[in-house]
Design a protein around this motif. Structure first.
Motif, short mmCIF file in Angstrom:
data_model
loop_
_atom_site.label_atom_id
_atom_site.label_comp_id
_atom_site.label_asym_id
_atom_site.label_seq_id
_atom_site.Cartn_x
_atom_site.Cartn_y
_atom_site.Cartn_z
N LYS A 110 0.85 -1.19 0.00
CA LYS A 110 0.00 0.00 0.00
C LYS A 110 0.88 1.24 0.00
O LYS A 110 2.03 1.19 0.45
CB LYS A 110 -0.88 0.02 1.25
CG LYS A 110 -1.83 -1.14 1.35
CD LYS A 110 -2.96 -0.96 0.40
CE LYS A 110 -3.70 -2.26 0.19
NZ LYS A 110 -4.54 -2.24 -0.98
N SER A 111 0.33 2.38 -0.47
CA SER A 111 1.14 3.60 -0.50
C SER A 111 0.65 4.58 0.56
O SER A 111 -0.53 4.63 0.87
CB SER A 111 1.02 4.28 -1.86
OG SER A 111 1.47 3.42 -2.86
N PHE A 112 1.58 5.35 1.08
CA PHE A 112 1.22 6.41 2.01
C PHE A 112 0.94 7.68 1.23
O PHE A 112 1.65 8.01 0.29
CB PHE A 112 2.38 6.69 2.97
CG PHE A 112 2.44 5.76 4.12
CD1 PHE A 112 3.62 5.57 4.80
CD2 PHE A 112 1.33 5.06 4.55
CE1 PHE A 112 3.69 4.71 5.88
CE2 PHE A 112 1.39 4.20 5.62
CZ PHE A 112 2.58 4.02 6.28
N ASN A 113 -0.08 8.42 1.66
CA ASN A 113 -0.36 9.71 1.02
C ASN A 113 -0.15 10.78 2.07
O ASN A 113 -1.08 11.21 2.74
CB ASN A 113 -1.80 9.73 0.50
CG ASN A 113 -2.12 11.02 -0.21
OD1 ASN A 113 -1.22 11.78 -0.56
ND2 ASN A 113 -3.40 11.28 -0.42
N GLN A 121 -0.30 3.63 -7.17
CA GLN A 121 -0.65 2.31 -6.66
C GLN A 121 -1.98 1.84 -7.22
O GLN A 121 -2.21 0.65 -7.40
CB GLN A 121 -0.73 2.37 -5.12
CG GLN A 121 -0.98 1.03 -4.48
CD GLN A 121 -1.90 1.14 -3.30
OE1 GLN A 121 -1.89 2.15 -2.59
NE2 GLN A 121 -2.70 0.14 -3.06
N MET A 122 -2.86 2.81 -7.53
CA MET A 122 -4.19 2.41 -7.97
C MET A 122 -4.36 2.49 -9.47
O MET A 122 -5.42 2.18 -9.98
CB MET A 122 -5.23 3.31 -7.31
CG MET A 122 -5.29 3.06 -5.83
SD MET A 122 -6.50 4.07 -5.06
CE MET A 122 -5.64 5.59 -5.03
N SER A 129 -5.62 4.86 -0.42
CA SER A 129 -4.98 3.61 -0.84
C SER A 129 -5.82 2.41 -0.49
O SER A 129 -5.73 1.37 -1.13
CB SER A 129 -3.63 3.45 -0.15
OG SER A 129 -2.86 4.58 -0.32
N GLU A 164 -9.69 0.35 -2.49
CA GLU A 164 -9.98 -0.88 -3.24
C GLU A 164 -10.31 -2.03 -2.31
O GLU A 164 -10.75 -3.08 -2.76
CB GLU A 164 -8.78 -1.25 -4.10
CG GLU A 164 -8.50 -0.24 -5.17
CD GLU A 164 -7.14 -0.47 -5.78
OE1 GLU A 164 -7.05 -0.47 -7.01
OE2 GLU A 164 -6.16 -0.65 -5.01
#
Lengths: 842, 99
Positions: A474-477, A525-526, B38, B41
C-alpha cells in the motif's frame, strides 16, 4: 586499530629462542595471538620432528581424559565450563597432570572391573534363588504327573519323599538352570528331537528382568528343569544346554536342603548388594570430585600440545641451545610481540633474551585485515570470494554501504524492512546473552553471525520502501498527490461510459503543477499502468547505479596501480578502460538524465527512445522516420560518431600497448644487465613479474645475486603476455556490456517483490476486508495469521535470501572484476582461544 | 491450568503473531478511519447500490468507518489471544523448570 582500506603491513621476522625459554615464549605468543609461524621443516613427517615425544605424551593424556569424560557422562554428572580460560601451564605442570591422570585412570579401571565381577556374582545368586523358588513347583508337578501315569496307584508316596522316591524308582536324573526367554521354544524343540522325546522339560518365566553384567542390558530369562534317564542322555542334555548358553546350577533334591540353601543365598545376595552399592558410591564420589576440573584440564592439555606443535616447526641450531624460526607479524604489533617474548624469558627464568629480527623476503605476505564485530561480517563476505592480495585495496569498507543499498533496491518495501530491522535489532541488543548460549543449529548461527548486515539491510529497505512508496503493497499519502482529476473534465456521464480513463498531465489539466515531494506519487498504486511506468523508472535507475558502481571499480583499480607504482597499468589499462566505459555507458547515463529533465509530457509522442538510439549509434544509422529515433539535439550525429570512434580506439589500445611496452622494458633491462655483469658494485634494480606489478626493490651485491635476478627475468614471454592481455581486453569490453545489462536485476527483483506483496494482500487479506459486518470481523481475525505467516515465509525469507544472493553476485562479479585480484592468503596467527574454540566444537 | 495446549515454540509463535496483529490492525483501523485512499480498493463497495445513491461520498465514508471498527475489534481479539499465549508461555516455563 589499523585501516580497513588496505591490508596491514606485514613483516617477516626471524625468531631466535633459547631452548629453555622456548616453551614459555611460545605460550606467551599464543596468548597474544598476533604471530603466524612458518613451518621450517615441511618435509619432515610428524615422527621425525624434535618434540615428537612430548606430543605423544599429550595425546596419551588426552586419551585418558576422554576415557574419564566417558565415565562421567555415563553417570550423568554435569561438567561445567570453567569460569575463565586457564593460562598455559609450565612444563613441570605437565608431569603433574600426567601422574594425576594415570592415577585416576587406574582407579577407574579397578572400580569398573570390580563392579563387573560383583554384578556377575549377583546375577548367579539371583538366578539360583529363582531356581530354588520354582523348583518346588516343578517337582510337585512332576510327582503329580508321574503318580497319575504310574500303574502303582496304590503306592502312596509321602510328599516329602515324593521326589526322591520317584527318582529312585525310575532312576531319573535332572538338571536345573536358567536360559534366555526367547530361546525357550527352540531349546525345547531341539531337546525333544535330539533325545527322541525321552527327556522332560519344565520351564517357568522369571518375572523380573535381570541385568547382564557385560553389556549392562536387562534381559528376561526363564527357569527350567530337565528330567532324563541315563548317563548318555545326561551328557546330551548338558551339551545342548551349553550350546544355548544356559547356565546350569546344582539344585538339591530334598526340600529341606533347598530351604537352607535359599536362606543362605538370601543373606549372600544382601551382602553383595551392600558391597556393590558402596563401590558404585565410591566411584561416583571420585567422578564428582574431578568433574569440575575436566574442562580446564582439557584446555591445558590442548594448549601444551599446540605449543609443542609450534616448537616442532622451529629449527635447532648446531649448538643445540637455540631454536630458530620464521614468522609473519603485523608491522605495528612488533613492540607488543617483543614485550611478550620478554615476559616469556622472565617466566622461564632464563637470562638470555629472545631476538625478533626483521628480515627481507620475496614471499608474498599474508593478508591481515583488522576487523571488529561490525566489519567482520562484511570482510568475510569479501573473503568468501577470494582473499585480497597483499596491500590491495580492500572492497570491504565500501561493501558496508553498497551491499545494503543494492539489497534495498531489490527489496524496497518499508513494511518488510521494518520487520527485518526489528528482528536484527533484537539479535543485536541481546548479543552478549545469545553469544553465550552456543547453539548447534547452523541456520541460527548463520543468521546470528550476520545480524549487523541484516540490521543495515532492514534500515536501508525502510528508506527504499519510502522512495518506492510501498508499505505492505500500500502507499502512504502524506503530502497529497500531485494528480488531481478536475471534476469539470470528468462528468458522471464520462465515468459511467468509460471503463478506464487516462489522466492528462499536459497543460496542468489533471496535474497540480508540482510533483509529490518525496518518493513515488501514491496515485500510482491504484493506476492500471503502474507497472509500465515503474518499469521504465526502475530500469533507468538500475542502469545509473550499476554504471556508477562500475566506474567506481575502475577508479579503485587506479588506486591500486598508483600504490604499486605501476605506471604501465595506468596508461595502458586504466585510461582505455575509463574512456571505453564513459564513451558508451557514461553517455547513456547522460542521455537518461537529459530525457528525464528536458523532455516533458507535451513532447511525449516524440520522446527519444534511448535503447534504439544507442543501437543506432553503433550502427551509424540515423533515420528520420519514427520521430522517437530521430535526432533530438543539434550535432548529435557527429558527436555520437566521435564517441564511437573513441571507444573503438580504446580496444586496440587496451589490447596491444601493454605487451609492447613490457617487451621493450624487458629488452632494455637485459641490455643493462649484460653491461653491468662486468661490475661488482651493489646496485638497486627492480623486478617486474608477468603481471607488471612492481615488488619491493632488492639490494643486489655481487655477481651471484644479479645472476639469479637475471635468470628470473629471463622468463618473460611476449606470447604469454599478449594472450593474457587479450583475455583481459575481451573480458573487460564484453563485460562492460553484459554487466550493465546484469544490473537490470535490480529492477527485476524489485518488480517481483512488489507483485508478490500485492498478490498476497489481494488474495489473502482483501478477502477478509471485502466482507462486511460480523463475518468480516471474524474473517479479519482469522485471515490475518496466514497473511502474516506467508509474509514472513515468502516475502521476508525467500525474497530476502534471493535479493541477498543477487546483491552478492553483483558485488563479486560486476563490481570486483573491475579491480580485484584476490590472490592472497589469510593471516592465520597462532592463538590459543581459536584452538580451544575449534576443539570444543568436536 | 496445568496442561498447556501448545508447547513453548507454539505459544511463542502465537505471542509474536498476536503482537504484530495488535499493532498492525490498530494502525490499519486508524488509516481506515481517516479515509486513506490507498485502502479504497479494499472496501466492500456495492457498485449498483452506490450508483442508486448517486455516488454519494457518505456511503463510502460509512464503509470506511465500518471497516475501521472491524479492524479495531479484531485487534482487541488479538489482545485476548496475546494474553492467552503469554499464560501458555508461563505454564510451559514453569513445567520445564520443575521437570
Amino acid at each position: 586499530m589499523g585501516s580497513l582500506y588496505r591490508s596491514e603491513e606485514m613483516a617477516a621476522c626471524q625468531l631466535f629462542l633459547q631452548a629453555e625459554a622456548a616453551y614459555a615464549s611460545i605460550s606467551e605468543l599464543g596468548e597474544l595471538g598476533l604471530v603466524q609461524f612458518k613451518d621450517m621443516n615441511p618435509d619432515l613427517n610428524s615422527f621425525q620432528r624434535k618434540f615428537v615425544n612430548e606430543v605423544r605424551r599429550c595425546e596419551e593424556m588426552e586419551r585418558k581424559l576422554r576415557f574419564l569424560e566417558k565415565e562421567i557422562a555415563r553417570d550423568q554428572i554435569p561438567m561445567p565450563d570453567p569460569k575463565e580460560i586457564p593460562n598455559s601451564p609450565e612444563p613441570r605442570e605437565m608431569i603433574l597432570l600426567e601422574t594425576t591422570f594415570e592415577k585416576l585412570e587406574k582407579e577407574m579401571n579397578e572400580v569398573n572391573v570390580n563392579a563387573t565381577t560383583l554384578k556377575k556374582n549377583f546375577l548367579d545368586l539371583t538366578e539360583l534363588k529363582h531356581i530354588l523358588t520354582n523348583a518346588q513347583t516343578f517337582f510337585d508337578e512332576a510327582v503329580l504327573d508321574q503318580s497319575q501315569i504310574s500303574e502303582d496307584s496304590g503306592h502312596l508316596l509321602n510328599d516329602a519323599d515324593g521326589l526322591q522316591g520317584l527318582l529312585q524308582t525310575l532312576r531319573l536324573g535332572f538338571v536345573a538352570g536358567v536360559v534366555l526367554r526367547e530361546r525357550i521354544p527352540t531349546f525345547e524343540r531341539l531337546l525333544w528331537r535330539s533325545c527322541r522325546g525321552n527327556v522332560f522339560l519344565r520351564q517357568k518365566e522369571i518375572d523380573t528382568p535381570l541385568e547382564d553384567p557385560n553389556t549392562g542390558e536387562e534381559v528376561m530369562k526363564s527357569v527350567f528343569v530337565i528330567f532324563f534317564q541315563g548317563e548318555q542322555l545326561k551328557a546330551k542334555v548338558k551339551k545342548i544346554c551349553e550350546g544355548f548358553r544356559a547356565t546350569l546350577y546344582q539344585c538339591p533334591e530334598t526340600a529341606n536342603e533347598r530351604r537352607e540353601m535359599a536362606a543362605g543365598i538370601q543373606t549372600r545376595i544382601e551382602d553383595l548388594n551392600t558391597v556393590l552399592s558402596q563401590s558404585l558410591d565410591h566411584r561416583h564420589r571420585v567422578l564428582v570430585s574431578i568433574a569440575d576440573d575436566m574442562k580446564a584440564w582439557h584446555m591445558k592439555v590442548r594448549k601444551i600440545k599446540a605449543v609443542y606443535h609450534v616448537l616442532n616447526m622451529f629449527n635447532v641450531d648446531v649448538t643445540q641451545k637455540y631454536l630458530i624460526g620464521e614468522c609473519w607479524c603485523a608491522e605495528r604489533h612488533r613492540s607488543r610481540i617483543e614485550t611478550a617474548l620478554r615476559t616469556g624469558t622472565e617466566r622461564s627464568g632464563s637470562s638470555v633474551p629472545s631476538i625478533l629480527n626483521r628480515m627481507e623476503t620475496t614471499e608474498h605476505p599474508p593478508t591481515y585485515n583488522c576487523t571488529n564485530k561490525f566489519t567482520k561480517v562484511f570482510q568475510s563476505i569479501v573473503d568468501s570470494y577470494g582473499v585480497a592480495g597483499y596491500r590491495e585495496v580492500n572492497p570491504a569498507p565500501f561493501t558496508i554501504v553498497t551491499f545494503p543499498f543494492l539489497f534495498s533496491l531489490m527489496f524496497g518495501d518499508s513494511g518488510h524492512g521494518v520487520l527485518m530491522f526489528m528482528a536484527a535489532l533484537a539479535m543485536v541488543v541481546m548479543e552478549t546473552k545469545l553469544m553465550q548460549t552456543k547453539s548447534d543449529n547452523e541456520i541460527w548461527n548463520i543468521f546470528f553471525g550476520g545480524r549487523y548486515i541484516i540490521l543495515l539491510m532492514g534500515g536501508f529497505s525502510i528508506y527504499a520502501g519510502l522512495m518506492y512508496n510501498d508499505i505492505f503493497s500500500k502507499s502512504f499519502n502524506i503530502f497529497g498527490s500531485g494528480w488531481y482529476p478536475h471534476p469539470q473534465r470528468y462528468s458522471e456521464h464520462t465515468i459511467d461510459h468509460h471503463k478506464d480513463l487516462t489522466l492528462d498531465p499536459t497543460n496542468n489539466s489533471d496535474y497540480r503543477g508540482h510533483p509529490y515531494p518525496f518518493g513515488m506519487d501514491p496515485v500510482w498504486q491504484m493506476s492500471l499502468n503502474k507497472i509500465t511506468w515503474l518499469n521504465s523508472f526502475k530500469m533507468k535507475i538500475s542502469i545509473i547505479f550499476g554504471v556508477s558502481q562500475m566506474f567506481f571499480g575502475v577508479i579503485l583499480s587506479l588506486q591500486n596501480s598508483r600504490y604499486f607504482r605501476n605506471s604501465v597499468n595506468i596508461f595502458c589499462e586504466f585510461l582505455p578502460q575509463m574512456l571505453f566505459l564513459s564513451c558508451i555507458f557514461g553517455y547513456l547515463i547522460v542521455l537518461i538524465l537529459y530525457k528525464w529533465i528536458a523532455i516533458n509530457a507535451t513532447m511525449s509522442a516524440c520522446a527519444p527512445s534511448l535503447l534504439i538510439d544507442l543501437i543506432n549509434m553503433f550502427l551509424l544509422n540515423y533515420p528520420l522516420e519514427p520521430c522517437s529515433s530521430a535526432e533530438f539535439y543539434d550535432g548529435q550525429k557527429s558527436f555520437q560518431s566521435f564517441l564511437l570512434l573513441l571507444a573503438l580506439v580504446c580496444v586496440p589500445w587496451l589490447l596491444i600497448a601493454k605487451p609492447i611496452i613490457l617487451k621493450r622494458q624487458h629488452s632494455k633491462k637485459q641490455v643493462q644487465l649484460l653491461n653491468n655483469n662486468d661490475e661488482f658494485e651493489g646496485r638497486k634494480s627492480t623486478e617486474i613479474n608477468l603481471d607488471g606489478e612492481t615488488q619491493t626493490s632488492k639490494q643486489k651485491d655481487g655477481r651471484k645475486d644479479s645472476h639469479t635476478g637475471h635468470e628470473e627475468e629471463e622468463e618473460f614471454s611476449f606470447g604469454e603476455a599478449f594472450v593474457h592481455q587479450c583475455i583481459h581486453t575481451i573480458e573487460y569490453c564484453l563485460g562492460c556490456i553484459s554487466h550493465t545489462a546484469s544490473y537490470l536485476r535490480l529492477w527485476a527483483l524489485s518488480l517481483a517483490h512488489a507483485e508478490l506483496s500485492e498478490v498476497l494482500w489481494n488474495m489473502v487479506f482483501r478477502v477478509a476486508l471485502k466482507m462486511s459486518g460480523y463475518t468480516g470481523l471474524i474473517a479479519i481475525f482469522i485471515l490475518f495469521t496466514p497473511w502474516a505467516v506467508l509474509t514472513i515465509a515468502i516475502l521476508l525469507l525467500m525474497e530476502g535470501l534471493s535479493a541477498f544472493l543477487h546483491t552478492l553476485r553483483l558485488h563479486w562479479v560486476e563490481f570486483q572484476s573491475k579491480f580485484y585480484k584476490g590472490d592472497g592468503y589469510l593471516f592465520d596467527p597462532f592463538r590459543f582461544d581459536k584452538i580451544i574454540e575449534v576443539s570444543a566444537d568436536d | 491450568m496445568t496442561i498447556p495446549c501448545c508447547g513453548p515454540k507454539c505459544s511463542g509463535f502465537c505471542a509474536f503473531i498476536s503482537v504484530w496483529g495488535i499493532i498492525m490492525l490498530a494502525v490499519l483501523g486508524a488509516f481506515f478511519y481517516v479515509h486513506a485512499p490507498s485502502l479504497a480498493e479494499d472496501l466492500p463497495i456495492n457498485m449498483p447500490l452506490w450508483r442508486k445513491q448517486d455516488y454519494n461520498y457518505n456511503y463510502v465514508k460509512d464503509l470506511y468507518r465500518k471497516a475501521a471498527v472491524n479492524c479495531w475489534i479484531a485487534a482487541g481479539i488479538y489482545v485476548a489471544t496475546f494474553i492467552l499465549s503469554c499464560i501458555m508461555l508461563k505454564i510451559n516455563l514453569r513445567q520445564s523448570n520443575s521437570s
